[in-house]
Scaffold this motif. Structure first.
Motif: not given
Length: 116
Positions: A42-66
């Motif tokens: 995903v980083r190769q396609i979209g570059g560095q995300p604006l933010t990286v956060s831990d998910r709160t509803a289920e285990p995992g991570t989430c990338f925010d982009y604009r």
């Protein structure tokens, strides 16, 4: 995934797509990111995300982009399961996606209840 949550996810994704997909459909993150991809892919396609956060509803991570197209900006997230693989993407922020998941898990208030 339980049926009500799945239905809510499908409806929200469809509604979000109706208003924004036509403008952003050619953006690499929208067009090329697929379920099962790794964070590095995903980083190769979209570059560095604006933010990286831990998910709160289920285990995992989430990338925010604009996303930006023709003077318009739109939030877009790519969400990863506990193994680090894409399991969701949508035209909302990670916080909005997490909130949607949490609300879908709340017990239904229909049915009255009372139990006098």
């Amino acid at each position: 995934m339980n049926r009500p949550l799945f239905t809510l996810v499908v409806v929200l994704t469809a509604l979000a797509g109706c208003s924004t997909n036509s403008i952003y459909q050619d953006q690499p993150l929208v067009a090329k990111v697929d379920t099962g991809m790794t964070q590095e892919q995903v980083r190769q396609i979209g570059g560095q995300p604006l933010t990286v956060s831990d998910r709160t509803a289920e285990p995992g991570t989430c990338f925010d982009y604009r996303l930006t197209q023709s003077g318009h900006q739109q939030a877009f997230n790519v969400s990863f399961d506990g193994r680090g693989m894409v399991d969701h993407k949508s035209f909302m922020t990670c916080a909005q996606w997490s909130n949607t998941q949490l609300k879908a898990r709340e017990p239904s208030r229909a049915g009255g209840g009372g139990g006098y």
